[in-house]
Design a protein around this motif. Structure first.
Motif, PDB file in Angstrom:
ATOM      1  N   PRO A  32      -0.833 -21.384  26.108  1.00  0.00           N
ATOM      2  CA  PRO A  32       0.251 -20.746  26.530  1.00  0.00           C
ATOM      3  C   PRO A  32       1.236 -21.413  27.565  1.00  0.00           C
ATOM      4  O   PRO A  32       2.420 -21.526  27.452  1.00  0.00           O
ATOM      5  N   SER A  33       0.584 -22.467  28.271  1.00  0.00           N
ATOM      6  CA  SER A  33       1.234 -23.104  29.279  1.00  0.00           C
ATOM      7  C   SER A  33       2.162 -24.375  28.549  1.00  0.00           C
ATOM      8  O   SER A  33       3.049 -24.654  29.361  1.00  0.00           O
ATOM      9  N   TYR A  34       2.054 -24.455  27.329  1.00  0.00           N
ATOM     10  CA  TYR A  34       2.574 -25.780  26.681  1.00  0.00           C
ATOM     11  C   TYR A  34       3.518 -25.013  25.505  1.00  0.00           C
ATOM     12  O   TYR A  34       4.203 -25.772  24.793  1.00  0.00           O
ATOM     13  N   ALA A  35       3.284 -23.753  25.317  1.00  0.00           N
ATOM     14  CA  ALA A  35       4.026 -23.253  24.264  1.00  0.00           C
ATOM     15  C   ALA A  35       5.482 -22.623  24.329  1.00  0.00           C
ATOM     16  O   ALA A  35       5.695 -22.190  25.658  1.00  0.00           O
ATOM     17  N   LEU A  36       6.039 -22.360  23.393  1.00  0.00           N
ATOM     18  CA  LEU A  36       7.361 -21.936  23.577  1.00  0.00           C
ATOM     19  C   LEU A  36       7.316 -20.292  24.031  1.00  0.00           C
ATOM     20  O   LEU A  36       6.276 -19.860  23.998  1.00  0.00           O
ATOM     21  N   PRO A  37       8.182 -19.918  24.891  1.00  0.00           N
ATOM     22  CA  PRO A  37       8.116 -18.468  25.377  1.00  0.00           C
ATOM     23  C   PRO A  37       7.855 -17.484  24.177  1.00  0.00           C
ATOM     24  O   PRO A  37       8.356 -17.686  23.098  1.00  0.00           O
ATOM     25  N   GLU A  38       7.044 -16.549  24.512  1.00  0.00           N
ATOM     26  CA  GLU A  38       6.304 -15.545  23.692  1.00  0.00           C
ATOM     27  C   GLU A  38       7.531 -14.650  22.968  1.00  0.00           C
ATOM     28  O   GLU A  38       7.573 -14.184  21.796  1.00  0.00           O
ATOM     29  N   SER A  39       8.727 -14.634  23.694  1.00  0.00           N
ATOM     30  CA  SER A  39      10.040 -13.847  23.164  1.00  0.00           C
ATOM     31  C   SER A  39      10.487 -14.854  21.863  1.00  0.00           C
ATOM     32  O   SER A  39      11.631 -14.277  20.948  1.00  0.00           O
ATOM     33  N   ILE A  40      10.228 -15.964  21.532  1.00  0.00           N
ATOM     34  CA  ILE A  40      10.913 -16.874  20.750  1.00  0.00           C
ATOM     35  C   ILE A  40      10.069 -16.530  19.392  1.00  0.00           C
ATOM     36  O   ILE A  40       8.922 -16.754  19.186  1.00  0.00           O
ATOM     37  N   GLU A  41      10.630 -16.042  18.358  1.00  0.00           N
ATOM     38  CA  GLU A  41      10.044 -16.140  17.117  1.00  0.00           C
ATOM     39  C   GLU A  41       9.778 -17.012  16.313  1.00  0.00           C
ATOM     40  O   GLU A  41      10.524 -18.050  16.157  1.00  0.00           O
ATOM     41  N   GLN A  42       8.611 -17.188  15.850  1.00  0.00           N
ATOM     42  CA  GLN A  42       8.077 -18.511  15.458  1.00  0.00           C
ATOM     43  C   GLN A  42       7.459 -17.939  13.806  1.00  0.00           C
ATOM     44  O   GLN A  42       6.379 -18.485  13.614  1.00  0.00           O
ATOM     45  N   ALA A  43       8.167 -17.484  13.239  1.00  0.00           N
ATOM     46  CA  ALA A  43       7.804 -17.344  11.714  1.00  0.00           C
ATOM     47  C   ALA A  43       7.587 -18.418  10.745  1.00  0.00           C
ATOM     48  O   ALA A  43       6.930 -18.655  10.029  1.00  0.00           O
ATOM     49  N   LYS A  44       8.460 -19.693  11.180  1.00  0.00           N
ATOM     50  CA  LYS A  44       8.009 -21.107  10.632  1.00  0.00           C
ATOM     51  C   LYS A  44       7.831 -21.965  11.642  1.00  0.00           C
ATOM     52  O   LYS A  44       8.171 -21.912  12.550  1.00  0.00           O
ATOM     53  N   VAL A  45       7.136 -23.125  11.107  1.00  0.00           N
ATOM     54  CA  VAL A  45       6.618 -24.015  12.075  1.00  0.00           C
ATOM     55  C   VAL A  45       7.715 -25.050  12.004  1.00  0.00           C
ATOM     56  O   VAL A  45       8.349 -25.387  11.169  1.00  0.00           O
ATOM     57  N   LEU A  46       8.165 -25.107  13.275  1.00  0.00           N
ATOM     58  CA  LEU A  46       9.232 -26.271  13.865  1.00  0.00           C
ATOM     59  C   LEU A  46       8.655 -27.474  14.392  1.00  0.00           C
ATOM     60  O   LEU A  46       7.777 -27.199  15.477  1.00  0.00           O
ATOM     61  N   ALA A  47       9.227 -28.661  14.373  1.00  0.00           N
ATOM     62  CA  ALA A  47       9.082 -29.702  14.956  1.00  0.00           C
ATOM     63  C   ALA A  47       9.195 -29.647  16.681  1.00  0.00           C
ATOM     64  O   ALA A  47       8.574 -30.164  17.493  1.00  0.00           O
ATOM     65  N   ILE A  48      10.128 -28.714  16.977  1.00  0.00           N
ATOM     66  CA  ILE A  48      10.560 -28.686  18.399  1.00  0.00           C
ATOM     67  C   ILE A  48       9.417 -27.966  19.263  1.00  0.00           C
ATOM     68  O   ILE A  48       9.506 -28.400  20.364  1.00  0.00           O
ATOM     69  N   ILE A  49       8.188 -27.450  18.461  1.00  0.00           N
ATOM     70  CA  ILE A  49       7.231 -27.047  19.370  1.00  0.00           C
ATOM     71  C   ILE A  49       6.520 -28.278  20.061  1.00  0.00           C
ATOM     72  O   ILE A  49       5.878 -27.829  21.143  1.00  0.00           O
ATOM     73  N   ASP A  50       6.412 -29.102  19.245  1.00  0.00           N
ATOM     74  CA  ASP A  50       5.889 -30.531  19.884  1.00  0.00           C
ATOM     75  C   ASP A  50       6.549 -31.110  20.880  1.00  0.00           C
ATOM     76  O   ASP A  50       5.980 -31.501  21.736  1.00  0.00           O
ATOM     77  N   TRP A  51       7.992 -31.177  20.704  1.00  0.00           N
ATOM     78  CA  TRP A  51       8.799 -31.491  21.688  1.00  0.00           C
ATOM     79  C   TRP A  51       8.908 -30.989  22.846  1.00  0.00           C
ATOM     80  O   TRP A  51       9.165 -31.554  24.022  1.00  0.00           O
ATOM     81  N   TYR A  52       9.091 -29.562  22.727  1.00  0.00           N
ATOM     82  CA  TYR A  52       8.739 -28.851  23.929  1.00  0.00           C
ATOM     83  C   TYR A  52       7.696 -29.144  24.733  1.00  0.00           C
ATOM     84  O   TYR A  52       7.642 -29.560  26.071  1.00  0.00           O
ATOM     85  N   ALA A  53       6.515 -29.225  23.922  1.00  0.00           N
ATOM     86  CA  ALA A  53       5.294 -29.859  24.900  1.00  0.00           C
ATOM     87  C   ALA A  53       5.302 -31.047  25.458  1.00  0.00           C
ATOM     88  O   ALA A  53       4.880 -31.281  26.339  1.00  0.00           O
ATOM     89  N   PHE A  54       6.070 -31.843  24.654  1.00  0.00           N
ATOM     90  CA  PHE A  54       6.227 -33.219  25.038  1.00  0.00           C
ATOM     91  C   PHE A  54       7.029 -33.435  26.394  1.00  0.00           C
ATOM     92  O   PHE A  54       6.435 -34.137  27.379  1.00  0.00           O
ATOM     93  N   PHE A  55       8.229 -32.637  26.592  1.00  0.00           N
ATOM     94  CA  PHE A  55       8.879 -32.617  27.857  1.00  0.00           C
ATOM     95  C   PHE A  55       7.941 -32.147  28.846  1.00  0.00           C
ATOM     96  O   PHE A  55       8.245 -32.142  30.215  1.00  0.00           O
ATOM     97  N   ILE A  56       6.760 -31.093  28.582  1.00  0.00           N
ATOM     98  CA  ILE A  56       6.129 -30.534  29.825  1.00  0.00           C
ATOM     99  C   ILE A  56       5.166 -31.914  30.295  1.00  0.00           C
ATOM    100  O   ILE A  56       5.057 -32.097  31.510  1.00  0.00           O
ATOM    101  N   ILE A  57       4.537 -32.572  29.220  1.00  0.00           N
ATOM    102  CA  ILE A  57       3.864 -33.854  29.695  1.00  0.00           C
ATOM    103  C   ILE A  57       4.592 -34.848  30.336  1.00  0.00           C
ATOM    104  O   ILE A  57       4.273 -35.342  31.192  1.00  0.00           O
ATOM    105  N   PHE A  58       6.017 -34.825  29.929  1.00  0.00           N
ATOM    106  CA  PHE A  58       6.952 -35.924  30.761  1.00  0.00           C
ATOM    107  C   PHE A  58       7.182 -35.450  32.029  1.00  0.00           C
ATOM    108  O   PHE A  58       6.999 -36.444  33.066  1.00  0.00           O
ATOM    109  N   ASP A  59       6.984 -34.337  32.313  1.00  0.00           N
ATOM    110  CA  ASP A  59       7.220 -33.588  33.692  1.00  0.00           C
ATOM    111  C   ASP A  59       5.885 -34.048  34.374  1.00  0.00           C
ATOM    112  O   ASP A  59       5.800 -34.482  35.587  1.00  0.00           O
ATOM    113  N   LEU A  60       4.840 -33.834  34.054  1.00  0.00           N
ATOM    114  CA  LEU A  60       3.474 -33.865  34.530  1.00  0.00           C
ATOM    115  C   LEU A  60       3.054 -35.491  34.921  1.00  0.00           C
ATOM    116  O   LEU A  60       2.593 -35.715  35.699  1.00  0.00           O
TER     117      LEU A  60
END
Length: 246
Positions: A167-195
């Motif tokens: 959950p702490s690395y995932a896209l907001p639950e309100s975002i529909e994720q019917a298809k697997v998208l590359a941005i889920i990794d990049w969104y998590a990447f920027f969380i690691i970037f901040d850390l």
């Protein structure tokens, strides 16, 4: 229930095993860690372990993945043991953090970027990118582990019996994720970037889209990563922005 000691007594290739958690152990020979053993505790664990075995054969056919096996009805996964430290442990330890200089962090980010980019170029999403699933090797190299959540880009999420996400690395639950998208990794990447900059992550759960983009634009501008990598990361940030605006 899998019993590690009983299994170890049936093996000739290892002298000892040290638990790494409830579902994995480090296997050693001649006082040197050589392999990592993983097992499940229930049906869901077993599903993801078998799924990881499939993806490891695709991603690391000649290294890291050793083989899977069945022991008394229990599915087991045998992997190369990576001699390094998980990024989560590095960031939690004050001494390790002090040794992880700005230049080393920049090199590490570049290595992590290249690892994620290579996966995506092969049409694969890691799916559970987080500090605990990244190993710091030789002070600056990033190695990705735990591919149980991996999927083909564009595959259908709705037909999977289980979805793995942190959950702490995932896209907001309100975002529909019917298809697997590359941005889920990049969104998590920027969380690691901040850390890696020892900051509380700025996410779309805590900030507006415009503030999220502005913050990471500034972070990229001030980062020590190479200019070419900065430009490519800016493109990934633009892709995140485009996705959330459409």
């Amino acid at each position: 229930m899998f019993d590690l000691d009983t299994w170890l007594s049936s093996q000739e290739d290892y002298e000892k095993a040290v638990l790494l958690g409830k579902k994995s152990a480090k296997l050693s020979l001649n006082n040197t860690a050589v392999h990592k053993l993983k097992w499940g505790l229930d049906q869901k664990d077993d599903y993801f372990l078998r799924k990881e075995a499939v993806w490891l054969k695709r991603i690391h056919p000649h290294s890291f993945f050793i083989h899977s096996l069945i022991y008394e009805g229990q599915f087991l996964l045998l992997l190369e043991y990576i001699h390094g430290e998980s990024l989560s442990k590095v960031l939690q330890g004050s001494k390790q953090r002090s040794l992880f200089t700005a230049n080393k962090r920049a090199q590490f980010l570049q290595s992590l970027f290249e690892s994620v980019k290579e996966l995506h170029e092969r049409g694969i999403v890691h799916g559970d990118l987080k500090a605990a699933n990244v190993i710091l090797v030789n002070e600056t190299e990033a190695r990705l582990i735990d591919f149980a959540a991996a999927s083909w880009i564009g595959s259908d999420n709705t037909i999977k019996p289980y979805i793995m996400r942190t959950p702490s690395y995932a896209l907001p639950e309100s975002i529909e994720q019917a298809k697997v998208l590359a941005i889920i990794d990049w969104y998590a990447f920027f969380i690691i970037f901040d850390l890696l900059h020892f900051m509380t992550p700025v996410t779309l759960k805590t900030h507006s889209l415009s503030d999220y983009i502005a913050f990471h634009d500034k972070q990229l501008a001030e980062s020590l990563v190479e200019l070419e990598i900065k430009q490519q990361l800016k493109q990934k940030l633009d892709e995140v922005q485009y996705y959330f605006r459409t």
